[in-house]
Design an enzyme around this catalytic site. Structure first.
Site, PDB file in Angstrom:
ATOM      1  N   ASP A 136      38.922 -29.754   3.504  1.00 56.00           N
ATOM      2  CA  ASP A 136      39.868 -28.713   3.083  1.00 56.00           C
ATOM      3  C   ASP A 136      40.328 -28.942   1.649  1.00 56.00           C
ATOM      4  OD1 ASP A 136      41.344 -31.028   3.950  1.00 56.00           O
ATOM      5  OD2 ASP A 136      43.168 -29.830   3.935  1.00 56.00           O
TER       6      ASP A 136
ATOM      7  N   ASP B 196      38.587 -32.224  -4.901  1.00 51.58           N
ATOM      8  CA  ASP B 196      39.412 -32.912  -3.911  1.00 51.58           C
ATOM      9  C   ASP B 196      39.320 -32.105  -2.631  1.00 51.58           C
ATOM     10  OD1 ASP B 196      41.351 -34.100  -2.400  1.00 51.58           O
ATOM     11  OD2 ASP B 196      43.021 -33.573  -3.696  1.00 51.58           O
TER      12      ASP B 196
ATOM     13  N   HIS C 231      37.532 -35.379   3.205  1.00 56.01           N
ATOM     14  CA  HIS C 231      38.092 -34.170   3.822  1.00 56.01           C
ATOM     15  C   HIS C 231      37.514 -32.902   3.215  1.00 56.01           C
ATOM     16  CE1 HIS C 231      41.170 -33.152   0.684  1.00 56.01           C
ATOM     17  NE2 HIS C 231      41.241 -34.456   0.495  1.00 56.01           N
TER      18      HIS C 231
ATOM     19  N   ASP D 142      38.233 -40.335  -1.714  1.00 56.37           N
ATOM     20  CA  ASP D 142      39.091 -39.187  -1.983  1.00 56.37           C
ATOM     21  C   ASP D 142      39.864 -39.344  -3.293  1.00 56.37           C
ATOM     22  OD1 ASP D 142      40.557 -36.905  -1.759  1.00 56.37           O
ATOM     23  OD2 ASP D 142      41.795 -37.585  -0.079  1.00 56.37           O
TER      24      ASP D 142
ATOM     25  N   GLU E 214      43.355 -32.257   5.917  1.00 61.76           N
ATOM     26  CA  GLU E 214      43.982 -33.449   5.350  1.00 61.76           C
ATOM     27  C   GLU E 214      45.169 -33.079   4.478  1.00 61.76           C
ATOM     28  OE1 GLU E 214      44.513 -36.748   2.292  1.00 61.76           O
ATOM     29  OE2 GLU E 214      44.134 -34.617   1.995  1.00 61.76           O
ATOM     30  N   GLU E 215      45.017 -32.008   3.705  1.00 58.60           N
ATOM     31  CA  GLU E 215      46.051 -31.643   2.728  1.00 58.60           C
ATOM     32  C   GLU E 215      47.355 -31.192   3.390  1.00 58.60           C
ATOM     33  OE1 GLU E 215      45.784 -32.383  -0.250  1.00 58.60           O
ATOM     34  OE2 GLU E 215      43.713 -32.208  -0.930  1.00 58.60           O
TER      35      GLU E 215
ATOM     36  N   HIS F 147      44.559 -30.296  -6.956  1.00 59.40           N
ATOM     37  CA  HIS F 147      45.565 -29.349  -6.426  1.00 59.40           C
ATOM     38  C   HIS F 147      45.956 -28.248  -7.406  1.00 59.40           C
ATOM     39  CE1 HIS F 147      47.047 -32.351  -3.120  1.00 59.40           C
ATOM     40  NE2 HIS F 147      45.752 -32.441  -3.361  1.00 59.40           N
TER      41      HIS F 147
HETATM   42 ZN   LIG Z   1      42.172 -35.389  -1.165  1.00 61.80          ZN
END
Ligand SMILES: [Zn+2]
Length: 403
Positions: free
Chosen positions: A80, A138, A78, A195, A172-173, A376
């Site tokens: 994003d 990520d 992903h 991921d 995705e997030e 994150h």
């Molecule tokens: Zn991820």
């Protein structure tokens, strides 16, 4: 461009997704990154049939060079990044990591005393943040690993492989990574999300997930004359929250233990709302949790004259249900770990993956790691050697000898 250069370049693009947005993809930055960078770089590498869909999904193909291999394998990452400051990301490269604290800025350190897994990476090259933003490894690490795999396969025709599919997804997030995923366009028999996390683990299961929205209508009146008349909505909300099992909360659970998580509680005497997410790896146990909440609301409604409205919605399911009908997928993974000479574990995600949705849409899709940690937030880092090991892993996986 080598792998690290590409990674640093991609991390610097702000591709944060936005859960409050109504556009698809949720942020224009993601579409620009896909259109200006990912599409061009895939084409430059020699990936064929590169397409960017209106909804921001990038697809590509590497055609097989050995007709005897019938499996079409797909790889997905992903584009994003999570809901954390992503403006002006400045990745720092720490070569030959010495095992001590890494200074992120004047007030922050990335420390093995707080994150003991750092100790596993002594002598390696680490990419971390400057403490002000997340890194975005990520899942830019996943994108770069897939790109490097493509580059190697295209440049080295002696590696015999079948049809390979690539996709990079937005959003995705915020749980919308697969909303506009076109399985026909992707055209694979099975796939892998690449991921986050340890590269010696394959994630074969996720939570079953539901959410609950609770609306409580009260009756507000001057407290002085409230006896027998007032219905305090927020008071009912608090009662309800305390009647759910106290130990079944995220902060008290791990492994295969499920939970109720109270995400928000807002209100006053007149009106209150509560939002829960409910999670369990075991589908029957999730159903039990939903039934318990339903029963609780019904019981309280007898006392409060129907003041409480409960709406529950299923979000995603544990992909292990699908994967157990496709033993060939796990077999491919296990053969690859063996061929690499790596030990490995079966991980279970305490969350969802795009692969969980894709599995139920018809594309069995476990997750493999990237060598990225602490996603994150500002303590995010990746281990460059693990990223390149993962490139080798994917090449081994698609090569004739393994399949
Ligand atoms: Zn991820």
């Amino acid at each position: 461009m080598d792998m690290l250069e590409r990674f640093i370049k991609y991390c610097q693009y702000n591709t944060r997704s936005d859960a409050t947005s109504l556009t698809v993809p949720s942020s224009h930055n993601q579409y620009r990154f896909a259109a200006d960078v990912l599409v061009n770089d895939l084409k430059a590498i020699g990936v064929e049939d590169v397409v960017l869909s209106e909804s921001g999904v990038v697809y590509g193909k590497i055609h097989g060079n050995d007709g005897s291999i019938k499996n079409k394998v797909g790889f997905i990452a992903h584009m994003d990044t999570a809901d954390y400051n992503s403006e002006n990301i400045k990745p720092q490269i720490i070569e030959n990591y010495d095992g001590n604290d890494i200074k992120l800025n004047d007030s922050m350190v990335l420390s093995p005393s707080q994150f003991p897994s750092l100790k596993d990476h002594v002598g390696k090259t680490i990419v971390c943040t400057d403490g002000a933003t997340l890194l975005g490894g990520d899942d830019k690490a996943g994108i770069v690993i897939i790109m490097e795999m493509a580059k190697t396969l295209i440049n080295d025709p002696t590696i015999r492989h079948g049809e390979i599919r690539i996709a990079f997804t937005p959003d995705e997030e915020i749980g919308h990574g697969t909303d506009h995923f076109d399985l026909k366009q992707f055209d694979a028999d099975y796939g892998f999300t690449i991921d986050g996390g340890d590269i010696h683990s394959v994630t074969l299961e996720t939570f079953n997930a539901s959410k609950a929205a609770i609306d409580i209508q009260g009756f507000s009146i001057h407290p002085g004359g409230a006896k027998g008349k007032m219905v305090n909505a927020i008071d009912i909300a608090v009662q309800l929250a305390t009647m759910l099992p106290g130990e079944a909360k995220p902060q008290y659970t791990q492994g295969h233990e499920g939970f109720y998580h109270l995400e928000s509680l807002n209100g006053n005497c007149e009106h209150a709302t509560m939002h829960y997410i409910i999670r369990d790896h075991d589908h029957t146990k999730l159903k039990d949790k939903k039934n318990y909440l339903k029963h609780l609301v019904e019981t309280m409604n007898i006392r409060y004259d129907g003041a409480i409205t409960l709406k529950m919605e299923d979000q995603y399911r544990n992909m292990s249900v699908v994967l157990k009908d496709h033993p060939e997928v796990l077999e491919t993974v296990e053969n690859t770990f063996k061929a690499m000479g790596w030990s490995y574990t079966h991980g279970s995600a305490r969350g969802g993956t795009d692969g969980a949705n894709l599995s139920f849409m018809g594309l069995p899709c476990p997750n493999l790691g990237t060598g990225g940690y602490n996603g994150h937030g500002p303590y995010e880092y990746v281990v460059v050697e693990q990223m390149s090991a993962m490139v080798d892993f994917l090449i081994t996986m698609v090569s004739k000898e393994t399949l």
